[in-house]
Write a protein that holds these residues in place. Sequence first.
Motif, short mmCIF file in Angstrom:
data_model
loop_
_atom_site.label_atom_id
_atom_site.label_comp_id
_atom_site.label_asym_id
_atom_site.label_seq_id
_atom_site.Cartn_x
_atom_site.Cartn_y
_atom_site.Cartn_z
N THR A 81 -16.28 -2.35 7.82
CA THR A 81 -17.00 -2.69 6.59
C THR A 81 -18.24 -1.80 6.44
O THR A 81 -18.59 -1.40 5.35
CB THR A 81 -17.41 -4.18 6.63
OG1 THR A 81 -16.25 -4.95 6.96
CG2 THR A 81 -17.92 -4.64 5.28
N PHE A 82 -18.89 -1.53 7.55
CA PHE A 82 -20.06 -0.63 7.59
C PHE A 82 -21.13 -1.05 6.58
O PHE A 82 -21.60 -0.24 5.78
CB PHE A 82 -19.63 0.83 7.37
CG PHE A 82 -18.54 1.30 8.30
CD1 PHE A 82 -18.81 1.51 9.64
CD2 PHE A 82 -17.24 1.52 7.84
CE1 PHE A 82 -17.80 1.92 10.52
CE2 PHE A 82 -16.23 1.93 8.70
CZ PHE A 82 -16.52 2.14 10.04
N LYS A 127 -15.22 -10.07 0.39
CA LYS A 127 -16.34 -10.02 1.32
C LYS A 127 -17.60 -9.64 0.55
O LYS A 127 -17.60 -8.62 -0.15
CB LYS A 127 -16.06 -8.95 2.39
CG LYS A 127 -16.42 -9.38 3.77
CD LYS A 127 -15.94 -8.36 4.78
CE LYS A 127 -16.11 -8.89 6.18
NZ LYS A 127 -15.51 -8.04 7.19
N ARG A 162 -10.86 0.80 17.31
CA ARG A 162 -11.86 -0.23 17.01
C ARG A 162 -12.89 -0.23 18.13
O ARG A 162 -12.53 -0.11 19.31
CB ARG A 162 -11.21 -1.62 16.93
CG ARG A 162 -10.21 -1.78 15.81
CD ARG A 162 -10.86 -1.96 14.45
NE ARG A 162 -11.51 -3.25 14.32
CZ ARG A 162 -12.25 -3.60 13.26
NH1 ARG A 162 -12.45 -2.75 12.26
NH2 ARG A 162 -12.80 -4.78 13.20
N GLY A 163 -14.13 -0.36 17.76
CA GLY A 163 -15.18 -0.44 18.77
C GLY A 163 -15.32 -1.89 19.21
O GLY A 163 -15.15 -2.81 18.41
N ARG A 188 -17.81 -4.62 21.50
CA ARG A 188 -19.06 -4.87 22.20
C ARG A 188 -18.81 -5.93 23.28
O ARG A 188 -18.27 -5.63 24.32
CB ARG A 188 -20.13 -5.34 21.19
CG ARG A 188 -20.65 -4.25 20.30
CD ARG A 188 -21.26 -4.78 19.05
NE ARG A 188 -20.27 -5.47 18.24
CZ ARG A 188 -20.40 -5.76 16.95
NH1 ARG A 188 -21.51 -5.48 16.33
NH2 ARG A 188 -19.43 -6.35 16.30
N THR A 226 -18.35 -0.09 23.48
CA THR A 226 -19.62 0.38 22.96
C THR A 226 -20.44 1.08 24.05
O THR A 226 -20.26 0.81 25.24
CB THR A 226 -20.43 -0.80 22.38
OG1 THR A 226 -21.58 -0.28 21.74
CG2 THR A 226 -20.86 -1.78 23.45
N TYR A 239 -26.01 0.27 22.52
CA TYR A 239 -25.73 -0.34 21.22
C TYR A 239 -25.02 -1.68 21.34
O TYR A 239 -24.44 -2.19 20.40
CB TYR A 239 -24.89 0.64 20.37
CG TYR A 239 -25.51 2.00 20.31
CD1 TYR A 239 -26.79 2.17 19.79
CD2 TYR A 239 -24.84 3.13 20.79
CE1 TYR A 239 -27.40 3.41 19.76
CE2 TYR A 239 -25.44 4.38 20.75
CZ TYR A 239 -26.72 4.51 20.24
OH TYR A 239 -27.32 5.74 20.21
N LEU A 273 -26.03 -4.36 18.82
CA LEU A 273 -26.22 -4.02 17.40
C LEU A 273 -25.13 -4.61 16.53
O LEU A 273 -23.94 -4.44 16.78
CB LEU A 273 -26.24 -2.50 17.21
CG LEU A 273 -27.47 -1.77 17.72
CD1 LEU A 273 -27.49 -0.35 17.19
CD2 LEU A 273 -28.75 -2.49 17.33
P1 ADP Z 1 -15.33 -5.18 10.44
O1 ADP Z 1 -15.84 -5.99 9.30
O2 ADP Z 1 -13.98 -4.57 10.21
O3 ADP Z 1 -15.47 -5.83 11.80
P2 ADP Z 1 -17.63 -3.56 11.05
O4 ADP Z 1 -18.24 -2.64 10.07
O5 ADP Z 1 -18.43 -4.75 11.44
O6 ADP Z 1 -16.25 -3.91 10.42
O7 ADP Z 1 -17.24 -2.78 12.36
C1 ADP Z 1 -16.35 -1.68 12.35
C2 ADP Z 1 -15.94 -1.35 13.78
O8 ADP Z 1 -17.08 -0.96 14.54
C3 ADP Z 1 -15.36 -2.55 14.52
O9 ADP Z 1 -14.37 -2.07 15.41
C4 ADP Z 1 -16.54 -3.10 15.28
O10 ADP Z 1 -16.14 -3.84 16.43
C5 ADP Z 1 -17.23 -1.81 15.66
N1 ADP Z 1 -18.65 -1.98 15.93
C6 ADP Z 1 -19.57 -2.61 15.21
N2 ADP Z 1 -20.79 -2.54 15.79
C7 ADP Z 1 -20.62 -1.84 16.94
C8 ADP Z 1 -21.48 -1.44 18.02
N3 ADP Z 1 -22.77 -1.76 18.06
N4 ADP Z 1 -20.93 -0.72 19.04
C9 ADP Z 1 -19.61 -0.42 19.01
N5 ADP Z 1 -18.75 -0.78 18.05
C10 ADP Z 1 -19.25 -1.47 17.02
#
Ligand code: ADP
Length: 166
Positions: free
Chosen positions: A12-13, A44, A90-91, A93, A122, A126, A129
Amino acid sequence: MNDVRTAMLPGTFDPPTNGHINIIRRAAGLYGKLYVVVADNIYKKCLFSVDERLGMLREILSDIGNIEVVSWQGLVVDFAREHSVSVMLRGVRALADFSYEFELAMTNRQIYPELETLFIPTDPNYFILRSSAIKELAMFGADITKMVPPLVAQRLSQKYKTEGEC
Ligand code: ADP
């Protein structure tokens, strides 16, 4: 067959954080081409419009040649199908992220088994975050300059000056 050198990283960023940017930069180093897919989800409620989120990401990532930042209204698996992408990154945490992400990966696998989900842990810097927490901090005027790129810090402060709330 799908091109394994191309990967996608959806999210979503709202707004992009240093955690997102770290994951994106690391991912871009692993693949020939990386799509950063910005969810344009009408269900959303976002603080930043999809065009604002696209603009910020494009500017922040402009030094990386193999990244394409795009928006997408549908399911991520449909993006993968249409663009012949076989890897979704996918990231993650904490453990709480993992259980959610694991279920999402299972669901996507049922819908489109040709797409593999891979997780990138992560960077410890971070770990805590989260876009939602950063918006709240910014709303109350806290210093968020270590958590987001300078451009995002500036846009957040403009938002809360003009709109007052999220
Ligand atoms: P969504 O709404 O799809 O979860 P986000 O914008 O919240 O989208 O996150 C996009 C991706 O980045 C997801 O895989 C999320 O887990 C990852 N992400 C968010 N914040 C961090 C962080 N601090 N470190 C690593 N990955 C992150």
